[in-house]
Write a protein that holds these residues in place. Structure first.
Motif, PDB file in Angstrom:
ATOM      1  N   TYR A 255       0.829  -1.207   0.000  1.00  0.00           N
ATOM      2  CA  TYR A 255       0.000   0.000   0.000  1.00  0.00           C
ATOM      3  C   TYR A 255       0.863   1.256   0.000  1.00  0.00           C
ATOM      4  N   SER A 258       3.030   1.656  -3.251  1.00  0.00           N
ATOM      5  CA  SER A 258       2.342   1.998  -4.495  1.00  0.00           C
ATOM      6  C   SER A 258       1.758   3.389  -4.443  1.00  0.00           C
ATOM      7  N   THR A 259       1.627   3.983  -3.271  1.00  0.00           N
ATOM      8  CA  THR A 259       1.063   5.324  -3.243  1.00  0.00           C
ATOM      9  C   THR A 259       2.075   6.398  -2.869  1.00  0.00           C
ATOM     10  N   GLN A 260       3.202   6.006  -2.298  1.00  0.00           N
ATOM     11  CA  GLN A 260       4.090   7.046  -1.815  1.00  0.00           C
ATOM     12  C   GLN A 260       5.544   6.887  -2.180  1.00  0.00           C
ATOM     13  N   SER A 261       5.894   5.936  -2.982  1.00  0.00           N
ATOM     14  CA  SER A 261       7.317   5.791  -3.240  1.00  0.00           C
ATOM     15  C   SER A 261       7.797   6.939  -4.110  1.00  0.00           C
ATOM     16  N   VAL A 264       7.700   6.051  -8.885  1.00  0.00           N
ATOM     17  CA  VAL A 264       6.858   4.876  -9.088  1.00  0.00           C
ATOM     18  C   VAL A 264       7.351   4.015 -10.238  1.00  0.00           C
TER      19      VAL A 264
ATOM     20  N   GLY B 270      -9.546   7.912  -6.072  1.00  0.00           N
ATOM     21  CA  GLY B 270      -9.221   9.321  -6.215  1.00  0.00           C
ATOM     22  C   GLY B 270      -9.472  10.135  -4.957  1.00  0.00           C
ATOM     23  N   ASN B 271     -10.319   9.615  -4.066  1.00  0.00           N
ATOM     24  CA  ASN B 271     -10.505  10.250  -2.759  1.00  0.00           C
ATOM     25  C   ASN B 271     -10.877  11.724  -2.803  1.00  0.00           C
ATOM     26  N   ALA B 272     -11.724  12.110  -3.755  1.00  0.00           N
ATOM     27  CA  ALA B 272     -12.191  13.497  -3.790  1.00  0.00           C
ATOM     28  C   ALA B 272     -13.630  13.528  -3.273  1.00  0.00           C
ATOM     29  N   ARG B 284     -14.961   9.897  -2.589  1.00  0.00           N
ATOM     30  CA  ARG B 284     -14.330   9.622  -1.314  1.00  0.00           C
ATOM     31  C   ARG B 284     -15.341   8.838  -0.489  1.00  0.00           C
TER      32      ARG B 284
ATOM     33  N   GLU C 154      -3.538  14.471   0.615  1.00  0.00           N
ATOM     34  CA  GLU C 154      -4.444  14.162   1.718  1.00  0.00           C
ATOM     35  C   GLU C 154      -4.274  15.198   2.814  1.00  0.00           C
ATOM     36  N   THR C 179      -7.468  13.677  -3.858  1.00  0.00           N
ATOM     37  CA  THR C 179      -6.490  13.736  -2.782  1.00  0.00           C
ATOM     38  C   THR C 179      -5.692  12.446  -2.781  1.00  0.00           C
ATOM     39  N   LEU C 180      -4.392  12.591  -2.998  1.00  0.00           N
ATOM     40  CA  LEU C 180      -3.524  11.433  -3.095  1.00  0.00           C
ATOM     41  C   LEU C 180      -2.652  11.364  -1.855  1.00  0.00           C
ATOM     42  N   PRO C 181      -2.274  10.150  -1.469  1.00  0.00           N
ATOM     43  CA  PRO C 181      -1.660  10.012  -0.152  1.00  0.00           C
ATOM     44  C   PRO C 181      -0.184  10.361  -0.054  1.00  0.00           C
ATOM     45  N   GLY C 182       0.510  10.605  -1.124  1.00  0.00           N
ATOM     46  CA  GLY C 182       1.930  10.900  -0.968  1.00  0.00           C
ATOM     47  C   GLY C 182       2.389  11.864  -2.028  1.00  0.00           C
ATOM     48  N   SER C 185       2.878  10.251  -5.326  1.00  0.00           N
ATOM     49  CA  SER C 185       1.677   9.842  -6.065  1.00  0.00           C
ATOM     50  C   SER C 185       1.102  11.007  -6.847  1.00  0.00           C
TER      51      SER C 185
END
Lengths: 305, 341, 278
Positions: A255, A258-261, A264, B270-272, B284, C154, C179-182, C185
């Motif tokens: 998790y 894949s979202t914060q590296s 990518v 996408g969490n919007a 979201r 986020e 909103t993306l977590p990093g 991203s």
């Protein structure tokens, strides 16, 4: 029966639709597995499985994550198997038919199976980390922060509650499969109920209990939401050695990576390889459980003495 | 057997001492027995206790919203029913639903999250239910043995895929495919998350539906065949209607699972916090919001309490859904049992 | 078989229980995803130079780090934004000790677009209008006729808060902003979306085009270089912070002191940030 001589188009269409639906599901699974195996398998090597991540996750391996996952599920199994087996024993061996308590337990078990995993995460944070951890800290450690923070023990206990229904249901199945005359014979010879359960029924259920444990492990190794706030972390310099350590874990690693590296594209091979390892792990466990269960079912058949 | 032994072994009269010892032994065993039984019963309570504790501990972190004074430094954060349910009002533009909990003036409107959850769940069910039900009908009514041997492991494998892997697949692979296929503007959206969610839900619907179909008594089918109907006529007109409550229960259980699922929507939607009805907008969901924000809240702050409130909502909703599903399945079993006599 | 399983389980449990004592001298750092690679680099080198030291760095966003500091679950909070006075009050009342803020590096926050976008510069008021949903099409900025896709972070991110305060002037983000977590991203998303716009720490600016920043519509367009960041000419320069309670953990104090020393600062540029002005 003879088919009607005129082949009704509705019938053909309907059966075709059912067939297409089935084929679609099989195809989708094949595509997902295919992608992961295709992009992930090349990256898996012994070094990958044992080395620690380096260069901000752009290199190295996932050894600590595998270790952390392993430690987590061991603790979880120690917690969940006794609880689940005893509950199943109660439901099958001790409860009287029509007992309201047994009915309540059954309802609780089936509802526990449906609780969202993020609610387990909230519960783990609110109950284990803050309440239990905080109480332990204030009574045993003078208020110093030892257990009132994310720790592998709390994550393991949270997962134990999450996988409890799996163990209970599988053990129930195994207990019910033991023929009634085995119990009757034992009781007739003067054994108490517990002696019957412990020495006669349970030994015949080892395969079932094992199946339940393996299915629980397979489920627990894949869940991320319950451990996100109860102990998992992304980059730790050392492996967890104490009950109040944090730990790296395969699913959580996937998790976060894949979202914060940082890059990518560069980490894509590592990412796919990690997913491949997690998937391979869950599948091997599931296959083992299914294999044990089917062999166990076969071995029971001739025993109707 | 006995007569032989009686001829070989001398009969020993138990002395008073032996009788007393036997009595003690029996009482001891019986006490141990009672203790063990109590212990087993206590452990069996663990499931009930867990559900109860979840409700209590998740609820107790959320309830103070109703009466608590804000913590020092956070006096401007007011949370009540209108701020949770209603749109946010601005002095200089039209009111709209906003979820912006990290802000000088935090906004905790829940409707965008509820709409997001509904959108992804509806897409998931629309995608998964037809596939799973038709495949279940195929497997129980039409499929030859070899096909069933393929389908069953497929469904079990699909069920065994961790949700984080499905989320990963949706994020890295499916999103690009959908975008190329449909010319979508937004890569991560409700459709992407909904389809991946559907993949997670297919095994549940399939298993319960197939169970319901195979539980329909053979006599139903045999009677239908005897009257001249063929396989598919029997299936459509007799078996499926008889299994309908079970199939419906399966869909209901799948719905419950889809609502609570976290990792897939966290990674793929996408969490919007939008409140539109378009399926190709980013959304979201309730569960993803908790997962994304729980790490950063100060214990006891209004934001913390609202997240636990969302947890309560999810818990109560899935509890109700599961209870309904269970009752339906039990009624189904009762009906079919009754009709056998 | 059963006895063997029992022995294995007992051994595993015993080994985990054996070392239950809490380790003194280790440092826990939590917080900003913008800073996490910097923190990890510092931790790596510090542990090499001081064998026996244990520094553990996890991300989760500046908000997570600050919350952990307030909750007492971390020694140092890395943050890419300043702590709010409300948070400082919370922390001090909960932990009974004064919070110390230490700037440890400089970051030039970048606003970036897809490499194929013709835009080369942007003013902060324009950025505000874009992210609050007032400007919705690239043609309003002289670009092609295409809707703007907003990518944001986020709300646990310090970058998010910094952007909200300094660019949006405390206004609200448009709800359609994904909103993306990093940080990475957001870069990833914008690099794949021709109509995308994003913002983030400059160390991660790979595969996209950072825009030159104009402090307002008439100011000169400035690039986010080391000199411009240190001199203050760049409109989105910000300090990156360590927050901690001095005196609570001697090992943490020592680590923080090393980080601002020339040895620690020398590593900052390697990771892609800017060292503090000397």
């Amino acid at each position: 029966m003879k088919k009607s001589s005129r082949s009704n188009p509705i019938g053909v269409v309907f059966v075709a639709l059912c067939g297409i639906a089935t084929a679609t599901i099989v195809a989708m699974l094949a595509v997902i597995l295919g992608q992961i195996v295709w992009f992930g398998a090349p990256g898996v090597s012994l070094e990958f499985l044992s080395a620690a991540p380096s260069e901000g996750m752009r290199g190295g391996g996932i050894g600590p994550a595998i270790f952390g996952t392993f430690a987590l599920v061991v603790l979880m199994t120690i917690a969940v198997v006794p609880m689940g087996v005893l509950t199943a024993i109660y439901l099958v061996e001790y409860s009287k038919p029509g007992s309201r308590f047994a009915k309540a337990v059954n309802i609780a078990v089936s509802n526990l199976a449906g609780v969202p995993s993020i609610v387990f995460g909230l519960f783990g944070l609110g109950f284990f980390v803050q309440f239990l951890g905080g109480t332990i800290d204030s009574t045993l450690f003078d208020g110093k922060l030892v257990f009132g923070q994310p720790a592998i023990i709390w994550a393991a206990l949270t997962l134990a509650l999450l996988t409890l229904p799996v163990v209970i249901v599988t053990t129930q199945e195994a207990l019910r499969a033991v023929p009634a005359n085995a119990r009757e014979a034992s009781l007739a010879l003067g054994a108490t109920r517990w002696q019957t359960v412990y020495k006669v029924v349970l030994p015949q259920c080892t395969a079932g209990v094992l199946t339940g444990g393996i299915l629980a492990v397979s489920r627990g190794a894949g869940e991320v939401a319950p451990i996100m706030f109860t102990g998992a972390a992304y980059f730790l310099p050392s492996l967890p050695t104490k009950l109040n350590d944090q730990f790296m874990e395969l699913g959580y690693h996937i998790y976060v990576m894949s979202t914060q590296s940082p890059n990518v594209e560069q980490t894509k091979p590592i990412l796919f390889a990690t997913v491949f390892v997690l998937l391979a792990l869950t599948f091997i466990l599931n296959a083992a459980a299914i294999g044990i269960r089917s062999r166990f079912r076969q071995s029971l058949r001739p025993s109707d003495a | 057997m006995d007569s032989e032994a009686a001829g070989v072994l001398p009969r020993v009269e138990p002395t008073a001492a032996i009788q007393r010892a036997a009595g003690r032994n029996r009482r001891f065993t019986q006490t141990v027995e009672k203790v063990i039984e109590a212990w087993v019963k206590l452990t069996a309570m663990s499931a009930i206790l867990t559900i109860f504790l979840i409700f209590v501990f998740v609820g107790r972190e959320a309830l103070p919203l109703l009466w608590e004074d804000p913590q020092p430094g956070l006096e401007h954060e007011v949370v009540n029913w209108s701020t949770l349910a209603g749109p946010t009002h601005y002095p200089d533009r039209p009111s709209r639903f906003m979820w912006q909990p990290v802000s000088n003036v935090p906004k905790y409107n829940l409707p965008p999250l509820i709409v997001g959850t509904l959108k992804t769940t509806i897409i998931a069910i629309l995608f998964a239910a037809p596939l799973a039900i038709l495949a279940a009908i195929m497997s129980s009514e039409f499929a030859p043995r070899w096909l069933r041997e393929i389908v069953k492991p497929t469904i079990e494998l699909l069920a065994g895929i961790p949700s984080v892997v499905l989320g990963f697949f949706a994020l890295m692979v499916l999103a690009s495919w959908l975008q190329d296929l449909l010319g979508l503007r937004l890569r991560l959206n409700a459709l992407n998350a909904g389809i991946a969610l559907g993949l997670a839900v297919i095994p549940i619907i399939f298993t319960v539906a197939e169970d319901a179909l195979t539980t329909v008594p053979k006599s139903y089918r045999e009677a239908s065949f005897a009257l001249g109907a063929n396989r598919w006529e029997t299936a459509i007109k007799i078996v499926v209607p008889a299994a309908l409550p079970g199939i419906f229960a399966g869909v209901v259980l799948g719905f419950g699972r889809a609502v609570g699922e976290t990792m897939i929507v966290l990674m793929a939607s996408g969490n919007a916090a939008t409140t539109t009805w378009s399926f190709t907008d980013s959304v979201r969901t309730l569960s993803a919001t908790v997962a994304a924000e729980l790490g950063e809240v100060v214990f006891g702050s209004p934001h913390y309490r609202v997240l636990f409130l969302i947890g309560v909502l999810l818990f109560v909703f899935t509890f109700a859904v599961n209870l309904c599903g269970e009752m339906y399945v039990q009624r189904l079993n009762g009906r079919l049992e009754g009709s056998r006599s | 078989m059963r006895t063997f399983a029992r022995i294995v389980t007992a051994a595993a449990a015993a080994s985990l229980l054996a070392t239950s004592a809490w380790a003194e001298g280790s440092v826990t750092i939590k917080g900003s995803d913008t800073m996490v690679i910097l923190g990890q680099k510092w931790a790596e080198v510090y542990m090499q130079k001081n064998p026996g030291a244990k520094v553990q760095v996890t991300g989760g966003g500046s908000g997570t780090g600050i919350a952990a500091l307030i909750n007492g679950t971390t020694d140092i909070a890395e943050s890419s934004r300043a702590m709010k006075s409300a948070e400082v009050t919370s922390a001090e009342s909960k932990q009974g000790s004064k919070v110390k803020e230490t700037p440890v590096a400089l970051d030039a926050l970048s606003i970036y677009v897809n490499a194929s976008n013709p835009l080369t510069e942007i003013s902060l008021p324009q950025a505000r209008k874009i992210y609050t949903g007032v400007i919705t099409n690239w043609k309003e900025l002289g670009g092609p006729d295409a809707p703007i896709t907003l990518y944001s972070r986020e709300n646990n991110s310090g970058t998010y808060v910094f952007f909200k305060e300094h660019v949006l002037q405390n206004d609200d983000f448009d709800p359609s902003a994904q909103t993306l977590p990093g940080t990475a991203s957001v870069v990833n998303a914008v690099s794949k979306d021709a109509n995308g716009i994003g913002y983030g720490g400059i160390a991660y600016a790979e595969g996209i085009k950072p825009l030159l920043i104009k402090k307002d519509d008439n100011a000169p367009a400035v690039e986010g270089t080391l000199e411009n960041a240190q001199s203050g000419k760049y409109g989105l320069a910000r300090e990156l912070y360590f927050y901690m309670f001095p005196g609570k953990n001697a090992a943490a104090d020592a680590f923080a002191a090393w980080v601002v020393s020339p040895d620690g600062q020398a590593l900052v540029e390697q990771v892609g940030y800017y060292p503090l002005k000397r």
